[in-house]
Scaffold this motif. Structure first.
Motif, short mmCIF file in Angstrom:
data_model
loop_
_atom_site.label_atom_id
_atom_site.label_comp_id
_atom_site.label_asym_id
_atom_site.label_seq_id
_atom_site.Cartn_x
_atom_site.Cartn_y
_atom_site.Cartn_z
N THR A 72 80.78 41.12 85.92
CA THR A 72 81.10 40.75 87.38
C THR A 72 80.22 41.25 88.28
OG1 THR A 72 82.50 42.72 87.70
CG2 THR A 72 83.65 40.86 86.62
N VAL A 73 79.51 42.40 88.26
CA VAL A 73 78.49 42.97 89.19
C VAL A 73 77.19 43.01 88.39
CG1 VAL A 73 78.03 44.87 90.39
CG2 VAL A 73 80.34 43.85 90.29
N ALA A 74 76.02 42.92 89.06
CA ALA A 74 74.79 43.08 88.52
C ALA A 74 73.95 43.27 89.60
CB ALA A 74 74.32 41.95 87.65
N GLU A 75 72.77 44.20 89.44
CA GLU A 75 71.77 44.47 90.38
C GLU A 75 70.61 44.51 89.60
OE1 GLU A 75 72.34 47.32 93.94
OE2 GLU A 75 71.11 48.46 92.44
N GLU A 86 71.06 46.73 86.17
CA GLU A 86 72.22 47.42 86.03
C GLU A 86 73.38 46.41 86.12
OE1 GLU A 86 72.39 50.92 85.41
OE2 GLU A 86 70.39 51.07 85.53
N THR A 87 74.36 46.42 85.07
CA THR A 87 75.70 45.53 85.22
C THR A 87 76.87 46.40 84.65
OG1 THR A 87 76.33 43.56 84.42
CG2 THR A 87 74.98 44.71 82.90
N ASP A 88 77.94 45.74 85.09
CA ASP A 88 79.32 46.40 84.55
C ASP A 88 79.71 45.83 83.22
OD1 ASP A 88 79.83 44.02 85.63
OD2 ASP A 88 81.62 44.75 86.87
N ALA A 159 77.39 36.83 86.80
CA ALA A 159 77.42 37.27 88.34
C ALA A 159 76.08 37.06 88.90
CB ALA A 159 77.43 38.81 88.40
N GLU A 160 75.93 36.71 90.19
CA GLU A 160 74.73 36.55 90.89
C GLU A 160 74.19 37.88 91.17
OE1 GLU A 160 74.40 33.61 93.98
OE2 GLU A 160 75.89 32.30 92.65
N ALA A 161 73.01 38.31 90.58
CA ALA A 161 72.82 40.01 90.80
C ALA A 161 72.09 40.19 92.27
CB ALA A 161 71.66 40.16 89.84
N GLY A 162 72.49 41.20 92.87
CA GLY A 162 71.78 41.73 93.83
C GLY A 162 70.42 42.05 93.55
#
Length: 181
Positions: A72-75, A86-88, A159-162
Motif C-alpha cells: 500500500t506504501v512504497a518509497e 522500501e515497502t510495507d 502503490a505509486e512509489a514516492g
C-alpha cells in the motif's frame, strides 16, 4: 484467445513473459491481440504494464502471498547512483518510467528476480515468486531521472512509489563580502 498467451502458441509460459517484457519496453510492437490477451489487470486500461506482467507470472507459477503482504506504501530512494526500495508489503514487480543516459552496472536482486530496461522504462520482476531479500535494487552510471514508479504485489494491488533523490555532492561558497560590515 487464451488470457496471457502473448505469443499465440496456445500455452501460457515463460515465453509469454519474455514477450510481454519486450512489448512494455517497446521492442515488440503492441497489437490489439496483445491487449486482448495481455491486459489482464482489472480494470483493463488498454496498455500492458508491470501490473499485467505480475499477474501473468502468477498465472504461470501460481504464487499467492498472504493478504497481509499487500503493498500500500512504497518509497524509492536514490543515493550515490544506487536505487533502493522500501515497502510495507511483498513486492512482485516494479516499473520505473525514466529518462537520461545511464547504464545499470550491478543489482542486488535475489535469485528469481530479473531486471530489464531501455532508455525510458525499467522493469524489475520476480519470475519465481520469491521476495526481495533487501532494499537495494540496482546501481547505475550516468544520469538517471526517475519520473514515476509503480510497485505491484502478488495480490493484484499496487502503490505509486514516492521518489526520494538525495544529492550526491554539494558545495559551500564563501559568505563574503559580508553586507553587515
Amino acid at each position: 484467445n487464451l488470457a496471457g498467451d502473448i505469443n499465440a502458441d496456445g500455452e501460457v509460459n515463460v515465453m509469454d513473459v519474455v514477450d510481454m517484457v519486450a512489448i512494455i519496453l517497446g521492442t515488440i510492437t503492441l497489437t490489439e491481440y496483445h491487449i486482448a490477451v495481455g491486459d489482464i489487470y482489472e480494470p483493463n486500461d488498454g496498455a500492458l504494464t508491470v501490473l499485467d506482467l505480475v499477474l501473468l507470472v502468477d498465472m504461470i507459477i501460481n504464487t499467492r502471498f498472504a493478504v497481509n503482504d499487500i503493498v500500500t506504501v512504497a518509497e524509492l530512494n536514490i543515493l550515490e547512483n544506487k536505487v533502493s526500495l522500501e515497502t510495507d508489503g511483498t513486492a512482485a514487480g516494479i516499473q520505473l518510467e525514466v529518462e537520461g543516459s545511464f547504464n545499470i552496472v550491478s543489482d542486488g536482486l535475489p535469485t528469481g528476480w530479473q531486471i530489464y530496461n531501455n532508455e525510458s522504462t525499467i522493469i524489475i520482476i520476480s519470475t519465481e515468486g520469491t521476495a526481495l531479500e533487501n532494499s537495494f535494487l540496482f546501481e547505475y552510471k550516468g544520469e538517471l531521472n526517475i519520473n514515476s514508479a509503480v510497485v505491484a504485489d502478488w495480490n493484484g494491488n499496487y502503490a505509486e512509489a514516492g521518489i526520494v533523490s538525495e544529492p550526491s555532492n554539494f558545495a559551500m561558497s564563501p559568505v563574503y563580502p559580508n553586507p553587515f560590515n
